[in-house]
Each structure stands twice: as structure tokens, then as C-alpha cells.
Enzyme design. Structure first.
Site, PDB file in Angstrom:
ATOM      1  N   ASP A 182      27.494  41.801  32.716  1.00  0.00           N
ATOM      2  CA  ASP A 182      27.780  42.568  33.940  1.00  0.00           C
ATOM      3  C   ASP A 182      29.069  43.370  33.772  1.00  0.00           C
ATOM      4  O   ASP A 182      29.967  43.311  34.608  1.00  0.00           O
ATOM      5  CB  ASP A 182      27.879  41.629  35.143  1.00  0.00           C
ATOM      6  N   GLY A 216      28.865  38.654  44.645  1.00  0.00           N
ATOM      7  CA  GLY A 216      27.586  37.972  44.619  1.00  0.00           C
ATOM      8  C   GLY A 216      27.680  36.501  44.281  1.00  0.00           C
ATOM      9  O   GLY A 216      26.786  35.723  44.614  1.00  0.00           O
ATOM     10  N   GLY A 253      30.560  34.529  44.979  1.00  0.00           N
ATOM     11  CA  GLY A 253      31.488  33.772  45.808  1.00  0.00           C
ATOM     12  C   GLY A 253      32.613  34.615  46.371  1.00  0.00           C
ATOM     13  O   GLY A 253      32.612  35.837  46.283  1.00  0.00           O
ATOM     14  N   THR A 254      33.595  33.922  46.975  1.00  0.00           N
ATOM     15  CA  THR A 254      34.762  34.546  47.592  1.00  0.00           C
ATOM     16  C   THR A 254      36.016  34.159  46.825  1.00  0.00           C
ATOM     17  O   THR A 254      36.176  32.997  46.437  1.00  0.00           O
ATOM     18  CB  THR A 254      34.895  34.099  49.060  1.00  0.00           C
ATOM     19  N   VAL A 255      36.917  35.125  46.612  1.00  0.00           N
ATOM     20  CA  VAL A 255      38.144  34.885  45.854  1.00  0.00           C
ATOM     21  C   VAL A 255      39.339  34.936  46.812  1.00  0.00           C
ATOM     22  O   VAL A 255      39.477  35.885  47.586  1.00  0.00           O
ATOM     23  CB  VAL A 255      38.318  35.917  44.721  1.00  0.00           C
TER      24      VAL A 255
END
Length: 743
Positions: free
Chosen positions: A535, A418, A420-422
Site C-alpha cells: 500500500d 482503514g 484503525g485510529t492513531v
């Protein structure tokens, strides 16, 4: 001369007589165009099954199939598609307190017309069983039937647009049905349904013409008909059989559809023509040029059934964008080349001069723009307010991170979430890192604050069980975070992947739970400013090659001022792990993380996901199902079968009781994360005393933070009262009597 006059008179009278005897066929009725093979009289239609009657008795024109008594209202016709739309009756089954009030089950006998498979059969109700049977062709044994069941109760989740069996259900319609009988029943005469309309409804409807709404359960009584699609063909012969026979309808610019596999045959206009393919010479040429449905580069010229393209003067080729196009002639190319080269030379000189003057200024302004856009000013204020930035954190250049990720190649993507991209990256010093590209495409203030929040929080954390921040980059349009690479995936991958042959053993699960609790305890009570993760879930717990837990993803975390115990904030987190008290009050406390961690403990014990709609309703929420099973003494039945237990060890009983305290509804009734961590340390120490090989089997000796003696000492101190002994004692003294028999 007289003979010629007499012959002319006879010809005129014959033509007049023929004109007088020609049947008068209506071309429309209301908003519906009546076109062959349908017609308004027996002389106008192909056969009686295609007869259309226009009823004007009510003051408006209404087209019906066959005679007026059929009540089948026609709403649309499409000869080119061999389809006709009718308004079909809705079946209903209504009850009151005295019993059945009204039940209707419409039927249909369509003759040469068939019920299209583009329809679906829909039933609405909370106590409903609906089905239909139909016949294919003239075969007396060719009966087909299907149906569905719709149930719901006061606690059912009704969803708009969903006909999955709760309040509404639907099934596909078989191909080629010529008739149907509909049956509609109630299981309990709607006796237990008080909040909804005590009626059931069923109907055929063209796909895309009905979308279920929860209000249909209350106000569907006023709907008497729904649009239903019929399809048809001519006769019973195939194309090859019918084309040499009298009465074959595919003539002129019409062709027989060889792809149609049903009984009879169908006509289509040939490519480039449109109209009614069943009327000779009614398929007219389509002017693609006027309609703009061509691919000409310059000029379009219409031809029968097609079009041609023409290039402008000085160019040649087929003129099509998808073909060779238009190419300049040699003389034209020379003229264009001279003009272009002169213009390019002039522009090159001007652009070069401007580039040299503006390059430095542009680079400075662009970097400054991205720095401010990505929250650089905000980050500076937070650093000055919260203290010095982590000495080991590095500000990377965009070129360094491009080289590390092979220009962000998709093969380097580790995960997408949710925030970003890793990507997996390799730095110039051969360090393997994880690079997170945050989602800030909209540049909203909230998203920027989330990114800066993660940077500041990471900079303040120094714990072996928390993913370590290495640095960040603010030179790009989308900011980046660089942190240590954890090689063994997430805890969720290991406990929920049923195909994983190397399932986590109980001692590894217990150690992972202990390390995660220690990390959260550190965040809550040992960090310079208390941090609530917000979270906590297995997806955010990473494992290295030695199964050492690393808490990650702080994009939703919150810093809590030291003088505050709770923080009012919008609810954020993941369903199944959200603290119910936080969900109701919007007051975030460290006990919210305790609840989420309790769900993680239950997942480690059971191997099940926190929330799954594939399970029965009473087992959908894992936390609630676990607490109920615990209360009923059925702990053994819900434990993960991959643990291969013959009985429930005392350590599992202690951890189960600990999970129960973490999942209490009121935050004040839950232990702190520090108490939870100490309890788990004690359980782990106790198990190591019983099974000393646990350390050598699953812990790297050089990386292990605890020896057997240290864990034992910590457990003894905890029992002596040095740290929350009341919590420990109340849990550890829960003997096996209430659990061991729950198998």
C-alpha cells in the site's frame, strides 16, 4: 289541531324535497378517496379546476382530473397537505436507422393547481437534451424554464442511483408553475449509440419515487407514466384577506396556515386534531392515549385537542416524562427508603464477600480472554517461528497508554484509517509517541491476523526511513500499537495542499523519493524475510521536521518466504496505486511495490493526486496521463507549477524516465526497488555536485546519512557496473533531446 298537522306535513315534504335536490357526491373512485375541495360534480367541488371524473368504462374505477379527455389519472389525494398525486405522461424521442420514429412532449395546464417543487425533472438517454418551460400565475411574462443534458459512450461509467449527466440527468422544479411544455431532442439521432436503446425519455416525478438504474437505458419503453405531485390553495386572497369573507373554509377546528406564502390560502387542522381541514367540523380530536403518542409516566387521559397525565397513588406532579414527572409523597418516600436501605445493606454484604472471592480470578480470566482474543497465542507462535522479538519493543499496560493519551481524548487523534485510529501520546519518560488503536470490533480472524502481521513486521524492521515500533498492548478489548511519533504530517499533506505556502522544493522532493526507495529496497532485499508493503502511497509516507521520509502503515503488508518470488493473495491496496498485473493475476510480487512507487514519483513531479474524478476523463488516472504526456514530449506542461521551473532540469528528466520504467504494465519489465534506489541516489548525488548548498539548506547535518562524497561514490560505482548498471545507463543516457522541447 288541523293547522298543526298541515304545518308538520309541509315540513316533512320540504325536508324530503331538500334531500331529493341535494347533489350526490362520490366519496371515492378506485383506491382514491375524493374529498372536498375536490368533488365528482360542479356542485361537489370548490371550482372546476378541482373537478374529478370517475371513469368506469374499462370495468374498473379510474379517477381523472376534469373531464375524461384530460387523461390525467389521479393516484392519491391529501387535503391535509394540500397535495394531489397524478400519473403524468413520459416524453420520448426515438430513432431507428431511417430517422425519427416517434417524438412526444407532454404538456400540462393545471389551473388553480400548481406543479409542486417536491418533483424533479429527469431525463434518461445517451444522446439527450431535455428541457421544459412553464408559466407562473397569470403573468404573461412569468415564464420559467430549465433542463439538462445526458450523454454516455461505450466507455462511460454508468452508476445505479446516479443522475449526474451520464445516462441520466435531473434538475429541480421551480416553485409555483401552473403549466409546462416539455421539449426532448437528440444531438446525433442516436447514430453512434449501438449498445443502448436508441430513445430518450423525460418526465416529472415526485422525489423519492424514481431511482435510476442502468437497465433503464434498455427497457424504459414500457413505462408510459410516472407519479407527479401537484399542490394547491384556495382562491387568491391571503388568510387575513379571506377570513372575513363569505365562503372562508377554515372553520371549526381548522385554522388558516399563516406560514404559507403562495397565492391563495391553505387550511390546517389545529394541533391535536386531524381530518380534512376544508370541511367544517371534519377535524376530529386525536386520542393520543390510545395511539401511544404521549409522554405520561403512569396514566394518560384524553382531552379535546390534548391529553393529561395522572400519577399513581402516593405520587404527585404533572406525570410527564419531559416535565416534572411523578414524585413520591413524603410518607411514600419514607417507606421506600426503609425498604431500599434494608435491601441495599443486605446486598452490599453479599456483593462485598463475592467481590473479594472472585476479584482475583476475574482479573486473571479477563486478561487471559483479551490476550487470546487479540491474538496473543498467534503472536507467540509467530515470534517463536520468525525469531526473537525486537529487544527494544515493550509491552505496555493499559493504564500507561490511558495516561499517555488523556484517556484517548478526541483532541489527541492524529488520523483515522482503514485499519484503525492513531492517537498522539506522551509517555511517563516524556517521549512523544503515536498509539494506534486497531479496528477489531467484530473480532474476525482476518482482522486479528492483520494486527499480528503489523506487530511481527515492525519487530523485524530496523531502518532510519521506516517508522520504528516501540511496543504494543494486548490487555484491552481493542489491541494497541505504540510507535515513534513523526511530527510533520504525511507527504500527501505537503504535495496536495494547494494552500501550503511552503511547498516542497525539487531537491527536497528528490531526497524524499530517494529515502522512500531505500526503505522499500531494504524491505524487499535486506530484511530477514522479504516484506512487500502492498500500500505504497503519499498518505503512508510520513515526514519529520527535517523532511526525512518515514514509510508507515504495514497493516496490508505481506511476508514473502525466501524461496518464493510471488504470493497468491486477494487484491488489496488503494485505487490509482494498484499494480495492474497484480490486479489481473492476484499474484503479489515485489514489483507491485515498484509500480506503486512509480505513481508516487509522478505525484512528486506533478503535484497532482493519483486518481481524481474532478479532472477530465483523459486525465483522471494520473499514471496513464503522465505516460501519455511523456510519449507526446509534453513533460514540462504537466510538472508541478509550484516548482517554479523555467526549463526542465536533467535531474527531472532522469526521474521522469525512471517513473516510466516503474509504471510498465509487466512486472518483469520494471526495475527492482534496489535498482530504483541506486538510480535515485545517483541523480541526487549529481544534483548535489551541481548545487552543494542542497545539503546545508534542507538536511540536518547531524542526521544526514549521506555526505556529498559518499553519494558521488555510490553513483560512480553504479555506473561502473557494481549494481545494475544496465538499468542506470539506459535511464541516465536518455538525453534531454526528447524532453527539453516538451514545453
Amino acid at each position: 289541531m288541523l293547522v298543526k298537522i298541515l304545518l308538520a306535513v309541509v315540513a316533512v315534504l320540504g325536508a324530503a324535497s331538500a334531500q331529493f335536490n341535494r347533489p350526490i357526491c362520490e366519496s371515492s373512485c378506485g383506491n382514491v378517496t375524493i374529498s372536498f375541495p375536490f368533488g365528482s360534480g360542479e356542485e361537489c367541488c370548490y371550482n372546476p379546476d378541482f373537478l374529478v371524473t370517475c371513469d368506469r368504462s374499462s370495468g374498473e374505477e379510474i379517477p381523472f382530473f376534469g373531464q375524461r379527455t384530460s387523461n390525467l389519472v389521479i393516484s392519491d389525494m391529501s387535503p391535509s397537505k394540500s397535495e394531489v398525486e397524478i400519473m403524468m405522461f413520459v416524453g420520448r424521442d426515438c430513432y431507428n436507422s431511417s430517422g425519427l420514429v416517434r417524438r412526444t412532449g407532454p404538456t400540462l395546464r393545471s389551473g388553480d393547481l400548481r406543479i409542486s417543487a417536491k418533483n424533479k425533472f429527469v431525463a434518461i438517454g445517451c444522446d439527450t437534451s431535455a428541457y421544459f418551460t412553464g408559466r407562473r400565475g397569470s403573468d404573461p411574462n412569468g415564464l420559467d424554464g430549465t433542463g439538462c443534458i445526458s450523454k454516455c459512450g461505450t466507455n462511460s461509467i454508468l452508476t445505479n442511483g446516479s443522475c449526474s449527466g451520464v445516462g441520466c440527468c435531473e434538475v429541480a422544479v421551480p416553485e409555483g408553475l401552473r403549466s409546462f411544455n416539455m421539449t426532448l431532442r437528440s444531438f446525433n439521432n442516436h447514430a453512434n449509440i449501438t449498445d443502448f436503446n436508441p430513445c430518450s425519455y423525460a418526465f416529472f416525478v415526485e422525489q423519492g419515487k424514481f431511482n435510476f438504474s442502468t437497465t433503464n437505458l434498455l427497457d424504459f419503453q414500457s413505462v408510459s407514466k410516472m407519479p407527479m405531485l401537484l399542490d394547491w390553495a384556495i382562491g387568491n386572497q391571503t388568510c387575513d384577506q379571506a377570513k372575513n369573507m363569505d365562503g372562508f373554509l377554515c372553520k371549526g377546528n381548522s385554522k388558516c396556515d399563516q406560514d404559507y406564502g403562495g397565492p391563495g390560502y391553505r387550511c390546517n387542522c389545529v394541533e391535536g386534531y386531524e381530518g380534512n381541514p376544508y370541511i367544517e367540523n371534519d377535524c376530529k380530536n386525536i386520542n393520543e392515549c390510545e395511539r401511544g403518542i404521549h409522554d405520561c409516566e403512569h396514566k394518560c387521559d384524553d382531552t379535546p385537542g390534548n391529553y393529561t397525565c395522572t400519577c399513581r397513588d402516593g405520587y404527585s406532579g404533572d406525570g410527564r416524562k419531559n416535565g416534572t414527572g411523578c414524585s413520591a409523597d413524603e410518607s411514600t418516600i419514607i417507606k421506600i427508603a426503609l425498604g431500599v436501605s434494608t435491601s441495599v445493606a443486605f446486598l452490599f454484604i453479599c456483593v462485598t464477600w463475592l467481590y473479594l472471592v472472585l476479584k482475583k480470578r476475574k482479573l486473571v480470566m479477563l486478561r487471559e480472554k483479551y490476550f487470546k482474543q487479540n491474538g496473543g497465542t498467534m503472536l507467540q507462535k509467530r515470534i517463536s517461528k520468525d525469531g526473537s522479538f525486537n529487544d527494544q519493543a515493550k509491552v505496555f499496560s493499559i493504564e500507561e497508554l490511558k495516561r499517555a493519551t488523556n484517556n484517548y481524548d478526541e483532541s489527541r487523534i492524529i488520523s483515522k484509517g482503514g485499519y484503525g485510529t492513531v492517537y498522539k501520546g506522551v509517555l511517563s519518560d516524556n517521549r512523544i509517541v503515536a498509539i494506534k488503536k486497531s479496528k477489531l470490533a467484530d473480532q474476525t480472524q482476518v482482522q486479528i491476523e492483520q494486527f499480528i502481521n503489523e506487530v511481527v513486521i515492525f519487530s523485524q524492521i530496523n531502518h532510519r526511513n521506516v517508522v520504528k515500533l516501540i511496543g504494543c498492548c494486548l490487555e484491552t478489548e481493542i489491541p494497541l500499537l505504540v510507535y515513534e511519533f513523526i511530527s510533520n504530517g504525511t507527504l500527501s499533506d505537503h504535495i496536495h495542499n494547494k494552500g501550503n505556502l511552503s511547498a516542497l522544493t525539487w531537491d527536497i522532493r528528490l531526497r524524499i523519493a530517494t529515502e522512500t526507495a531505500e526503505a522499500l529496497s531494504y524491505l524487499h532485499s535486506a530484511a530477514s524475510v522479504p516484506i512487500i508493503h502492498r500500500d505504497v502511497k503519499p498518505m503512508n509516507i510520513l515526514l519529520d521536521d527535517n523532511y526525512v521520509a518515514k514509510v508507515a502503515d504495514f497493516g496490508a503488508s505481506k511476508l514473502i518466504p525466501i524461496d518464493q518470488n510471488e504470493l497468491a493473495t486477494l487484491v488489496q491496496g488503494t485505487l490509482g496505486y494498484l499494480d495492474p498485473e497484480y490486479l489481473q493475476t492476484n499474484q503479489l510480487t515485489d514489483k507491485s511495490d515498484v509500480y506503486s512507487f512509480g505513481v508516487v514519483l509522478v505525484e512528486l513531479l506533478t503535484g497532482k493526486k493519483a486518481l481524481s474524478f474532478d479532472r477530465p476523463e483523459e486525465e483522471m488516472n494520473l499514471a496513464i496521463h503522465f505516460l501519455f504526456s511523456l510519449k507526446q514530449g509534453r513533460l514540462f506542461q504537466i510538472l508541478d507549477e509550484r516548482l517554479q521551473l523555467n526549463e526542465v532540469p536533467s535531474e527531472i528528466i532522469q526521474v521522469s524516465r525512471l517513473a516510466e520504467t516503474c509504471l510498465r504494465v509487466k512486472g518483469d519489465d520494471r526495475p527492482t526497488m534496489k535498482e530504483v534506489a541506486m538510480e535515485l541516489q545517483g541523480v541526487l548525488a549529481s544534483m548535489i555536485q551541481k548545487h552543494p548548498w542542497v545539503v546545508t539548506d534542507h538536511l540536518n547535518e547531524n542526521e544526514s546519512e549521506y555526505s556529498v562524497e559518499e553519494l558521488t561514490t555510490a553513483f560512480e560505482c553504479m555506473l561502473e557496473g557494481n549494481a545494475s548498471s544496465s538499468t542506470v545507463n539506459s535511464m541516465s543516457k536518455q538525453t534531454m533531446l526528447s524532453f527539453a522541447n516538451g514545453r
